[in-house]
Design a protein around this motif. Structure first.
Motif, PDB file in Angstrom:
ATOM      1  N   GLN A  59      44.701   1.995 -36.070  1.00 57.85           N
ATOM      2  CA  GLN A  59      44.884   1.654 -34.669  1.00 57.85           C
ATOM      3  C   GLN A  59      44.741   0.146 -34.485  1.00 57.85           C
ATOM      4  N   ARG A  60      45.206  -0.325 -33.372  1.00 61.78           N
ATOM      5  CA  ARG A  60      44.973  -1.721 -33.007  1.00 61.78           C
ATOM      6  C   ARG A  60      44.805  -1.800 -31.500  1.00 61.78           C
ATOM      7  N   ARG A  61      44.006  -2.736 -31.087  1.00 55.29           N
ATOM      8  CA  ARG A  61      43.767  -2.948 -29.654  1.00 55.29           C
ATOM      9  C   ARG A  61      44.592  -4.146 -29.193  1.00 55.29           C
ATOM     10  N   SER A  62      45.209  -3.978 -28.064  1.00 56.46           N
ATOM     11  CA  SER A  62      46.034  -5.042 -27.509  1.00 56.46           C
ATOM     12  C   SER A  62      45.170  -6.189 -26.991  1.00 56.46           C
ATOM     13  N   ARG A  63      45.695  -7.385 -27.084  1.00 62.53           N
ATOM     14  CA  ARG A  63      45.013  -8.546 -26.508  1.00 62.53           C
ATOM     15  C   ARG A  63      45.590  -8.875 -25.135  1.00 62.53           C
ATOM     16  N   ILE A  64      46.662  -8.191 -24.778  1.00 61.40           N
ATOM     17  CA  ILE A  64      47.348  -8.489 -23.511  1.00 61.40           C
ATOM     18  C   ILE A  64      47.285  -7.301 -22.560  1.00 61.40           C
ATOM     19  N   SER A  65      47.714  -6.131 -23.018  1.00 62.80           N
ATOM     20  CA  SER A  65      47.792  -4.953 -22.152  1.00 62.80           C
ATOM     21  C   SER A  65      46.418  -4.302 -21.993  1.00 62.80           C
ATOM     22  N   VAL A  66      46.122  -3.896 -20.773  1.00 62.44           N
ATOM     23  CA  VAL A  66      44.859  -3.223 -20.497  1.00 62.44           C
ATOM     24  C   VAL A  66      45.132  -1.891 -19.816  1.00 62.44           C
ATOM     25  N   THR A  67      44.115  -1.038 -19.818  1.00 67.72           N
ATOM     26  CA  THR A  67      44.208   0.260 -19.156  1.00 67.72           C
ATOM     27  C   THR A  67      42.952   0.491 -18.333  1.00 67.72           C
ATOM     28  N   ASN A  68      43.081   1.336 -17.332  1.00 67.63           N
ATOM     29  CA  ASN A  68      41.923   1.692 -16.513  1.00 67.63           C
ATOM     30  C   ASN A  68      41.646   3.197 -16.582  1.00 67.63           C
ATOM     31  N   ASP A  69      42.125   3.843 -17.612  1.00 64.11           N
ATOM     32  CA  ASP A  69      41.961   5.291 -17.755  1.00 64.11           C
ATOM     33  C   ASP A  69      40.541   5.642 -18.187  1.00 64.11           C
ATOM     34  N   CYS A  70      39.787   6.233 -17.286  1.00 65.49           N
ATOM     35  CA  CYS A  70      38.457   6.778 -17.585  1.00 65.49           C
ATOM     36  C   CYS A  70      37.602   5.784 -18.375  1.00 65.49           C
ATOM     37  N   VAL A  71      37.410   4.596 -17.845  1.00 67.42           N
ATOM     38  CA  VAL A  71      36.758   3.519 -18.583  1.00 67.42           C
ATOM     39  C   VAL A  71      35.236   3.607 -18.616  1.00 67.42           C
ATOM     40  N   LEU A  72      34.620   4.383 -17.748  1.00 69.82           N
ATOM     41  CA  LEU A  72      33.148   4.444 -17.717  1.00 69.82           C
ATOM     42  C   LEU A  72      32.588   5.345 -18.810  1.00 69.82           C
ATOM     43  N   THR A  73      33.026   6.609 -18.815  1.00 72.46           N
ATOM     44  CA  THR A  73      32.483   7.584 -19.776  1.00 72.46           C
ATOM     45  C   THR A  73      33.562   8.350 -20.523  1.00 72.46           C
ATOM     46  N   GLY A  74      34.810   8.218 -20.105  1.00 69.65           N
ATOM     47  CA  GLY A  74      35.877   9.005 -20.706  1.00 69.65           C
ATOM     48  C   GLY A  74      36.129  10.308 -19.967  1.00 69.65           C
ATOM     49  N   TYR A  75      35.419  10.552 -18.883  1.00 70.72           N
ATOM     50  CA  TYR A  75      35.572  11.778 -18.087  1.00 70.72           C
ATOM     51  C   TYR A  75      36.410  11.451 -16.852  1.00 70.72           C
ATOM     52  N   CYS A  76      37.164  12.427 -16.366  1.00 73.34           N
ATOM     53  CA  CYS A  76      38.104  12.194 -15.269  1.00 73.34           C
ATOM     54  C   CYS A  76      37.440  11.734 -13.964  1.00 73.34           C
ATOM     55  N   ALA A  77      36.158  11.996 -13.782  1.00 75.55           N
ATOM     56  CA  ALA A  77      35.469  11.542 -12.567  1.00 75.55           C
ATOM     57  C   ALA A  77      35.409  10.014 -12.516  1.00 75.55           C
ATOM     58  N   ASP A  78      35.546   9.355 -13.655  1.00 74.36           N
ATOM     59  CA  ASP A  78      35.581   7.889 -13.687  1.00 74.36           C
ATOM     60  C   ASP A  78      36.707   7.367 -12.804  1.00 74.36           C
ATOM     61  N   MET A  79      37.847   8.015 -12.864  1.00 72.02           N
ATOM     62  CA  MET A  79      38.995   7.571 -12.083  1.00 72.02           C
ATOM     63  C   MET A  79      38.717   7.698 -10.586  1.00 72.02           C
ATOM     64  N   ASP A  80      38.041   8.761 -10.202  1.00 65.88           N
ATOM     65  CA  ASP A  80      37.778   8.970  -8.781  1.00 65.88           C
ATOM     66  C   ASP A  80      36.747   8.000  -8.230  1.00 65.88           C
ATOM     67  N   ILE A  81      35.707   7.718  -8.995  1.00 64.62           N
ATOM     68  CA  ILE A  81      34.670   6.814  -8.487  1.00 64.62           C
ATOM     69  C   ILE A  81      35.180   5.374  -8.424  1.00 64.62           C
ATOM     70  N   LEU A  82      36.112   5.010  -9.278  1.00 63.53           N
ATOM     71  CA  LEU A  82      36.627   3.641  -9.294  1.00 63.53           C
ATOM     72  C   LEU A  82      37.928   3.463  -8.510  1.00 63.53           C
ATOM     73  N   LYS A  83      38.519   4.541  -8.036  1.00 67.82           N
ATOM     74  CA  LYS A  83      39.810   4.467  -7.339  1.00 67.82           C
ATOM     75  C   LYS A  83      39.796   3.502  -6.157  1.00 67.82           C
ATOM     76  N   PRO A  84      38.775   3.510  -5.285  1.00 74.32           N
ATOM     77  CA  PRO A  84      38.791   2.538  -4.183  1.00 74.32           C
ATOM     78  C   PRO A  84      38.815   1.082  -4.659  1.00 74.32           C
ATOM     79  N   ILE A  85      38.172   0.796  -5.778  1.00 73.53           N
ATOM     80  CA  ILE A  85      38.184  -0.570  -6.297  1.00 73.53           C
ATOM     81  C   ILE A  85      39.581  -0.922  -6.804  1.00 73.53           C
ATOM     82  N   TYR A  86      40.203  -0.008  -7.574  1.00 71.31           N
ATOM     83  CA  TYR A  86      41.554  -0.278  -8.067  1.00 71.31           C
ATOM     84  C   TYR A  86      42.543  -0.429  -6.913  1.00 71.31           C
ATOM     85  N   ASP A  87      42.392   0.396  -5.888  1.00 69.12           N
ATOM     86  CA  ASP A  87      43.271   0.274  -4.718  1.00 69.12           C
ATOM     87  C   ASP A  87      43.061  -1.067  -4.030  1.00 69.12           C
ATOM     88  N   PHE A  88      41.800  -1.493  -3.929  1.00 68.80           N
ATOM     89  CA  PHE A  88      41.497  -2.785  -3.298  1.00 68.80           C
ATOM     90  C   PHE A  88      42.072  -3.937  -4.115  1.00 68.80           C
TER      91      PHE A  88
END
Length: 197
Positions: free
Chosen positions: A111-140
């Motif tokens: 595998q390799r990690r990108s130095r340019i592209s980023v993702t926001n998929d379940c970044v806290l713990t890897g569980y889908c609730a991460d997306m819900d708790i951070l959604k207002p921040i991403y929307d903002f």
């Protein structure tokens, strides 16, 4: 000594009458326990990154409530608009976005990690609730609202998280979940909806 043999008519959940299925569902619901450990892990990770502490919270399939304490200064809590956007980017960018991982097509161990592209998929713990708790921040971050301050944003995040928890409990304990559980575990019932052991 006397030996008795009893015969039972045994049914699968989809073979039960509506009344028997309802009886079986309510008996199943009495023993139902929702596993909230992943939700707690997400909330804990959020509290560790942001200066908030959630206290006196609860949720079930119908309602939720919570209280939280902000450990931000009064000046930080009042940040809004572009100033709040810059505050979030400067302080939390690496917690909100992770480098994308690319896997080799032939060898999935490489595998390799990108130095340019980023993702926001379940970044806290890897569980889908991460997306819900951070959604207002991403929307903002997409559309900075000049009327939303940091305190309101933290409240929106926590509210979004507990709304997810409430909906998840409802989904995990509804009649369709009961039928899925019965089919997966091959539960059998008597004609009145009692579990056959």
């Amino acid at each position: 000594m006397r030996t008795e043999t009893r015969k039972y008519e045994v049914y699968k959940v989809d073979e039960l009458s509506d009344k028997a299925k309802e009886n079986a569902y309510w008996k199943w619901l009495k023993g139902f326990e929702y596993d909230a450990s992943d939700n707690r892990a997400t909330l804990k990770a959020f509290e560790e990154i942001f200066k908030v502490k959630v206290s006196r919270w609860n949720y079930d399939a119908c309602t939720y409530n919570f209280q939280f304490i902000s450990n931000y200064s009064g000046e930080e809590e009042e940040l809004c608009g572009v100033r709040l956007l810059k505050f979030i980017v400067n302080n939390y960018w690496h917690n909100l976005f992770k480098p994308k991982t690319y896997w080799h097509k032939k060898d999935f161990h490489k595998q390799r990690r990108s130095r340019i592209s980023v993702t926001n998929d379940c970044v806290l713990t890897g569980y889908c609730a991460d997306m819900d708790i951070l959604k207002p921040i991403y929307d903002f971050l997409k559309v900075p609202d000049k009327h939303t301050n940091l305190y309101d944003l933290m409240n929106d995040c926590i509210d979004s998280f507990f709304r997810f928890c409430r909906d998840d409990v409802e989904y995990a304990s509804n009649e369709e979940a009961f039928e899925r559980d019965c089919e997966a575990n091959e539960y059998e019932f008597l004609s009145n909806g009692e579990f056959f052991k």
